[in-house]
Enzyme design. Sequence first.
Site, PDB file in Angstrom:
ATOM      1  N   ALA A  74       0.818  -1.217   0.000  1.00 54.02           N
ATOM      2  CA  ALA A  74       0.000   0.000   0.000  1.00 54.02           C
ATOM      3  C   ALA A  74       0.851   1.265   0.000  1.00 54.02           C
ATOM      4  O   ALA A  74       0.445   2.297  -0.539  1.00 54.02           O
ATOM      5  CB  ALA A  74      -0.960  -0.002   1.186  1.00 54.02           C
ATOM      6  N   ASN A 154      -6.051   3.232  10.298  1.00 51.70           N
ATOM      7  CA  ASN A 154      -5.260   2.139  10.863  1.00 51.70           C
ATOM      8  C   ASN A 154      -5.010   2.277  12.360  1.00 51.70           C
ATOM      9  O   ASN A 154      -4.647   1.310  13.010  1.00 51.70           O
ATOM     10  CB  ASN A 154      -3.915   2.032  10.123  1.00 51.70           C
ATOM     11  CG  ASN A 154      -3.188   3.347  10.042  1.00 51.70           C
ATOM     12  OD1 ASN A 154      -3.707   4.326   9.523  1.00 51.70           O
ATOM     13  ND2 ASN A 154      -1.990   3.393  10.574  1.00 51.70           N
ATOM     14  N   GLN A 182      -6.667  -1.051   5.220  1.00 52.05           N
ATOM     15  CA  GLN A 182      -7.250  -1.625   6.443  1.00 52.05           C
ATOM     16  C   GLN A 182      -8.693  -2.068   6.266  1.00 52.05           C
ATOM     17  O   GLN A 182      -9.328  -2.495   7.234  1.00 52.05           O
ATOM     18  CB  GLN A 182      -7.192  -0.599   7.585  1.00 52.05           C
ATOM     19  CG  GLN A 182      -5.805  -0.298   8.093  1.00 52.05           C
ATOM     20  CD  GLN A 182      -5.188  -1.434   8.900  1.00 52.05           C
ATOM     21  OE1 GLN A 182      -5.860  -2.381   9.301  1.00 52.05           O
ATOM     22  NE2 GLN A 182      -3.890  -1.357   9.139  1.00 52.05           N
ATOM     23  N   SER A 202      -3.213  -3.681   0.121  1.00 53.16           N
ATOM     24  CA  SER A 202      -2.063  -4.388   0.672  1.00 53.16           C
ATOM     25  C   SER A 202      -2.489  -5.806   0.998  1.00 53.16           C
ATOM     26  O   SER A 202      -3.666  -6.063   1.238  1.00 53.16           O
ATOM     27  CB  SER A 202      -1.575  -3.665   1.931  1.00 53.16           C
ATOM     28  OG  SER A 202      -0.460  -4.335   2.474  1.00 53.16           O
ATOM     29  N   THR A 241       9.722  -7.347 -12.761  1.00 57.02           N
ATOM     30  CA  THR A 241       9.262  -8.730 -12.905  1.00 57.02           C
ATOM     31  C   THR A 241       8.222  -9.045 -11.851  1.00 57.02           C
ATOM     32  O   THR A 241       8.430  -8.790 -10.661  1.00 57.02           O
ATOM     33  CB  THR A 241      10.454  -9.696 -12.773  1.00 57.02           C
ATOM     34  OG1 THR A 241      11.412  -9.362 -13.772  1.00 57.02           O
ATOM     35  CG2 THR A 241      10.001 -11.138 -12.939  1.00 57.02           C
ATOM     36  N   CYS A 324       4.977   2.529  12.270  1.00 61.39           N
ATOM     37  CA  CYS A 324       5.977   3.402  11.670  1.00 61.39           C
ATOM     38  C   CYS A 324       6.431   4.451  12.670  1.00 61.39           C
ATOM     39  O   CYS A 324       7.509   5.005  12.565  1.00 61.39           O
ATOM     40  CB  CYS A 324       5.411   4.116  10.452  1.00 61.39           C
ATOM     41  SG  CYS A 324       4.171   3.168   9.607  1.00 61.39           S
TER      42      CYS A 324
HETATM   43  C1  LIG Z   1      -0.157  -0.834   6.611  1.00 58.62           C
HETATM   44  C2  LIG Z   1      -0.734   0.342   5.912  1.00 58.62           C
HETATM   45  C3  LIG Z   1      -0.079   0.926   4.833  1.00 58.62           C
HETATM   46  C4  LIG Z   1       1.252   0.415   4.331  1.00 58.62           C
HETATM   47  O1  LIG Z   1       1.055  -0.778   3.632  1.00 58.62           O
HETATM   48  P1  LIG Z   1       2.310  -1.648   3.167  1.00 58.62           P
HETATM   49  O2  LIG Z   1       1.702  -2.733   2.335  1.00 58.62           O
HETATM   50  O3  LIG Z   1       2.942  -2.154   4.427  1.00 58.62           O
HETATM   51  O4  LIG Z   1       3.216  -0.760   2.399  1.00 58.62           O
HETATM   52  C5  LIG Z   1      -0.667   1.998   4.220  1.00 58.62           C
HETATM   53  N1  LIG Z   1      -1.835   2.477   4.637  1.00 58.62           N
HETATM   54  C6  LIG Z   1      -2.508   1.934   5.674  1.00 58.62           C
HETATM   55  C7  LIG Z   1      -3.797   2.500   6.078  1.00 58.62           C
HETATM   56  C8  LIG Z   1      -1.967   0.854   6.358  1.00 58.62           C
HETATM   57  O5  LIG Z   1      -2.618   0.344   7.394  1.00 58.62           O
END
Ligand SMILES: *Cc1c(COP(=O)(O)O)cnc(C)c1O
Length: 380
Positions: A74, A154, A182, A202, A241, A324
């Site tokens: 994501a 999130n 999410q 994601s 790829t 993060c």
């Molecule tokens: C976890 C998350 C992301 C990041 O996704 P990744 O696949 O780990 O890069 C972005 N946005 C939200 C709302 C998330 O919860």
Amino acid sequence: MMTVYFDNASTTPVDPRVMDKMSKCLGADGTFGNPASTTHGFGWLASEEVEWARDTIAQTIGADPREIVWTSGATESDNLAIRGVVEAMRHSTGRSKIITLETEHKAVLDTCANLRDVDVVYLKPDADGVLNLNRLAEVLDDNTLLVSVMLVNNETGVVQPIQEIARLAHQAGAVMHSDLAQSVGKLDWTVETLGIDLGSLSAHKIHGPKGVGALYVKRGSCRIAEQQHGGQHERGMRSGTLPTHQLVGMAEAYRIAAEESGLEIQRINGYRDRIETAIEAIGGIRINGARGVPHIVNVTIDGVDAERLMAAMPEVAVSTGSACNSATLEPSHVLQSMGLSRQEGLSSLRISVGRMTTDEEIDLLLDTLSYAVSQLRSAA
Ligand SMILES: *Cc1c(COP(=O)(O)O)cnc(C)c1O
């Protein structure tokens, strides 16, 4: 001592059915070929798997397979959507404004902060975390290129009225992007009902593998400039790829979520009810944000520092918000934007459950929390 996992909003364990499907795409006996190889069967078989995965993802979100662009997750999808639209459309449309929310994921906020030649308007949600549509209408104008608002937050589980936000954005002639990371398997939606042009997906938040995701790009809605150059994969929008095992894993995770989320949500609603009842019994604990998805409960605990609380309950893995940010001791930007003070932010905890969470684990969590809070309060 065993630690029980209550941090499913940061990532989830991979479902064994997903692992099984992924492993079949790796070894010499498996579908290891390069899906872009057109000169032999190894490539053809891998390409078939990739297209099965694309069809499956498209079907679960109500899209056309041609509207799915594979990415690494994501974060990349958010970058590709926002930077892609700005680079491809900023000059041709003459529009230079982006509207987003202060409570968005850093993948959106930091991408916006690093754009050049655009004005970014960061809207504050109401105290319950929900965007007030009047506030959006006030800043939308014919200079607005893009609106980016996530469906499920999130950190709090708060759900935004994306359908209405998209309608307003389109009335102003803007492109609508939503981070959907999410929301898969937690809410009933399709890209059609949401009315969005771009959607970030994601795999690892819903028991798929890390390192894979997709961007939904509604056909005919907007243009996207590629952010990495290479072999012109994904119709020129994202070169590289294709990782067959990752894509198949993501698709299997989405397939399972679509099939099983109804029952799963019921069970998790029950967990939330129990958590709310227990929290009320402890006292001096508030749940942050409007009622959203039941998987994420964010609480502020009066008179208790969240770091000390977590140290006092090593039996459970919870978090203070986004993974993060957990390296820093800054309170969550999401909670602060909702009007919580610095001290309240530092007294806040996120509990997030998932498919593997059991009744017994909820018992353990609530006993542990109740005991640790009373210990810390009586020591204060
Ligand atoms: C976890 C998350 C992301 C990041 O996704 P990744 O696949 O780990 O890069 C972005 N946005 C939200 C709302 C998330 O919860």
